[in-house]
Design an enzyme around this catalytic site. Sequence first.
Site, short mmCIF file in Angstrom:
data_model
loop_
_atom_site.label_atom_id
_atom_site.label_comp_id
_atom_site.label_asym_id
_atom_site.label_seq_id
_atom_site.Cartn_x
_atom_site.Cartn_y
_atom_site.Cartn_z
N HIS A 39 -21.33 -14.94 -77.85
CA HIS A 39 -21.15 -13.82 -76.92
C HIS A 39 -19.73 -13.79 -76.32
O HIS A 39 -19.04 -12.77 -76.39
CB HIS A 39 -22.21 -13.91 -75.82
CG HIS A 39 -22.08 -12.88 -74.76
ND1 HIS A 39 -22.38 -11.55 -74.96
CD2 HIS A 39 -21.65 -12.97 -73.47
CE1 HIS A 39 -22.14 -10.87 -73.85
NE2 HIS A 39 -21.70 -11.71 -72.94
N LYS A 59 -30.24 -9.33 -62.35
CA LYS A 59 -30.73 -8.67 -63.57
C LYS A 59 -31.54 -9.68 -64.37
O LYS A 59 -31.04 -10.78 -64.67
CB LYS A 59 -29.57 -8.18 -64.43
CG LYS A 59 -28.95 -6.89 -63.95
CD LYS A 59 -27.95 -6.38 -64.99
CE LYS A 59 -27.25 -5.12 -64.51
NZ LYS A 59 -26.23 -4.66 -65.47
N1 LIG Z 1 -28.62 -11.25 -66.24
C1 LIG Z 1 -27.35 -10.99 -66.36
O1 LIG Z 1 -26.73 -10.40 -65.48
C2 LIG Z 1 -26.63 -11.45 -67.59
C3 LIG Z 1 -25.23 -11.44 -67.62
C4 LIG Z 1 -24.58 -11.93 -68.75
C5 LIG Z 1 -25.32 -12.42 -69.80
N2 LIG Z 1 -26.68 -12.42 -69.74
C6 LIG Z 1 -27.49 -12.97 -70.84
O2 LIG Z 1 -27.21 -14.35 -70.93
C7 LIG Z 1 -27.51 -14.78 -72.27
C8 LIG Z 1 -26.42 -15.68 -72.75
O3 LIG Z 1 -26.36 -16.81 -71.90
P1 LIG Z 1 -25.77 -18.21 -72.40
O4 LIG Z 1 -24.47 -18.00 -73.05
O5 LIG Z 1 -25.89 -19.16 -71.30
O6 LIG Z 1 -26.77 -18.55 -73.60
P2 LIG Z 1 -27.94 -19.64 -73.74
O7 LIG Z 1 -28.82 -19.62 -72.59
O8 LIG Z 1 -28.53 -19.39 -75.08
O9 LIG Z 1 -27.15 -21.00 -73.75
C9 LIG Z 1 -26.24 -21.27 -74.81
C10 LIG Z 1 -26.62 -22.58 -75.52
O10 LIG Z 1 -26.20 -23.66 -74.72
C11 LIG Z 1 -27.30 -24.53 -74.46
N3 LIG Z 1 -27.08 -25.07 -73.14
C12 LIG Z 1 -27.00 -24.38 -71.97
N4 LIG Z 1 -26.68 -25.22 -70.98
C13 LIG Z 1 -26.56 -26.45 -71.51
C14 LIG Z 1 -26.23 -27.73 -70.99
N5 LIG Z 1 -25.88 -27.89 -69.72
N6 LIG Z 1 -26.24 -28.77 -71.84
C15 LIG Z 1 -26.52 -28.62 -73.16
N7 LIG Z 1 -26.81 -27.43 -73.71
C16 LIG Z 1 -26.82 -26.36 -72.90
C17 LIG Z 1 -28.53 -23.67 -74.60
O11 LIG Z 1 -29.66 -24.46 -74.93
C18 LIG Z 1 -28.13 -22.76 -75.75
O12 LIG Z 1 -28.29 -23.40 -76.97
C19 LIG Z 1 -27.65 -13.52 -73.11
O13 LIG Z 1 -29.00 -13.32 -73.39
C20 LIG Z 1 -27.15 -12.41 -72.19
O14 LIG Z 1 -27.80 -11.18 -72.42
C21 LIG Z 1 -27.34 -11.95 -68.65
#
Ligand SMILES: NC(=O)c1ccc[n+]([C@@H]2O[C@H](COP(=O)([O-])OP(=O)(O)OC[C@H]3O[C@@H](n4cnc5c(N)ncnc54)[C@H](O)[C@@H]3O)[C@@H](O)[C@H]2O)c1
Length: 555
Positions: free
Chosen positions: A455, A328
């Site tokens: 989230h 997705k």
């Molecule tokens: N495609 C899918 O099937 C699916 C499933 C679930 C969620 N999502 C989407 O995923 C998103 C949420 O993902 P998330 O929680 O990873 O959010 P994100 O990508 O915003 O990451 C969270 C925070 O952590 C930081 N970060 C990430 N990895 C890091 C690392 N290794 N070191 C330092 N900082 C780091 C990022 O810069 C950000 O500030 C939402 O937009 C949601 O809709 C998609």
Amino acid sequence: MGSIDRIVLIGFSGTGKTSVARRLVARLGWPAADSDAEIERHWGATIPAIFRDQGESAFRSSERTILKQLLTRDRVVIATGGGAAVDPEVWGREMLGSAGTLVLSLDASPETILARLQRQATDEGAALERPLLMGADPLLRIQDLKSARQSVYDKSHLTISAERVSVDELAEEIADISRMCGGESLSVRLDAASGASEIRVGLGASSRIGDWVRHRWPAAQRAWIVTDANVGPLHANAIENRLCESGFQAKTYAVAAGEGSKSLDTAGELYDWLLGSGVERGDVIVALGGGVVGDLAGFVAATVLRGVGLVQVPTSLLAAVDSSVGGKTGINHAAGKNLIGAFLQPPLVVVDTGLLRTMPAREFRSGWAEVVKHAVIQRSTPGGERGDLAEVLARNAERLLALDEPATSYVVWRNIALKAAVVAADERETGIRAFLNFGHTLGHAIEAADYHLLHGEAVALGMRAASALGVLCGACGCSEADRISRLIDRFDLPSSAALQEARVMTRLGSDKKRVGGRQRYVLPVDGGGVVIRGDVTEDAVKKALASVNATTPSG
Ligand SMILES: NC(=O)c1ccc[n+]([C@@H]2O[C@H](COP(=O)([O-])OP(=O)(O)OC[C@H]3O[C@@H](n4cnc5c(N)ncnc54)[C@H](O)[C@@H]3O)[C@@H](O)[C@H]2O)c1
């Protein structure tokens, strides 16, 4: 934990240590040793007879000596007796704590243990005296003794479930874990209707990304790394270097960090960068970041030039266990989250658990909510009767929160395998993929109504509220809801927040996954697994929300 020279299996009687050790011989080419069998050979008597005639302390002393001798061997799998690990001395640096020794604990429920021991006693005849099976209530005996010993078993490097899994499957899993400790990656293959995905998991896996991308796209010349402003400075250089070593011209673009980048504007920035720099159909986009980068870069990869190659390199826990797998991709619209997007199975996903170590603590903790979600739905997923993920999480929680290996890679791998099985069965979410929404219907509404929650924190509240809803609707009993709640607690996720009920209810009303105007809820059922219910009343939803609302007296 580095390469291993010997594997020691610990755990309660009846968890299959001896049989699994024997099956590992063929898989690893290492001989198996059994401490109980060695002790019996030494004394020329059975274990119950040694206990009876020599006493427990003589037995334990010879058990320690024999285990110490076995641990001097290299390339051996050692099955220990159920009480061997209770002796504090065996955990010393010369014994189980020695370098190169991987200690795995096999776990099963007292009910399963009792059934197995009774079967063994019947198979082996009356000659087998099982002290555990004697007395009026053997189940209670097993429960008491197991809970007294549990903290000792939990000192292992990793506890795996021997529940509803064959000896061969368990041996295969342990062989995979041992190879992973030696530097190989674990892999999962996802075959979906729209395409296949090869997913590689392990500590340090990203150091091999150049080889893997080259193998998948032999003729590609350019790799376009999309990352964000937080992740880029930490990890993009290393990925760029690995790709260059494999002959790619690699370039990196960092978007602003955060959900705001899942927008048409940021997608536009990326189109400008790619098209302005001469992207071609045979090129590969590498999404290096959390779910935001994965969804955004995936969407751009699906659409620019009508589709280019895509590699997902998740750096957040949520992205590793969830968003990087399943195809997705998408961006948000003013009308709601993820309303514009495309399905694109990434041919390659590289999950390096080492990259998670730089995550901000709160984001990292919040990611465990998706893992708990998988554990709750497991029994309803294809192949989900095998091994109990919830028990594995409960037993390994501290190691997982500390990102210890091999526990982290193992659990991430199990989660990916679970999600891949669900997606393979229902890529377009016409059926069981909806189970992945457990905790998300209420969680998304809570997240949208409260801007302070991450989230995963909102999903944790959503799972608790969905469990309460399950009880209210008769889908499950209180003990199932409590079991889920306790698991969420193990990962320090919130139990309540100050919610404005009216705002949450409004958000629920505009959920894009409503069917025919009705909200459908994924609710837990007794014994594990979930059910989808469309007959939930507004009153029940309000009561369930009240159970996680810190502003209501009962919350
Ligand atoms: N495609 C899918 O099937 C699916 C499933 C679930 C969620 N999502 C989407 O995923 C998103 C949420 O993902 P998330 O929680 O990873 O959010 P994100 O990508 O915003 O990451 C969270 C925070 O952590 C930081 N970060 C990430 N990895 C890091 C690392 N290794 N070191 C330092 N900082 C780091 C990022 O810069 C950000 O500030 C939402 O937009 C949601 O809709 C998609």
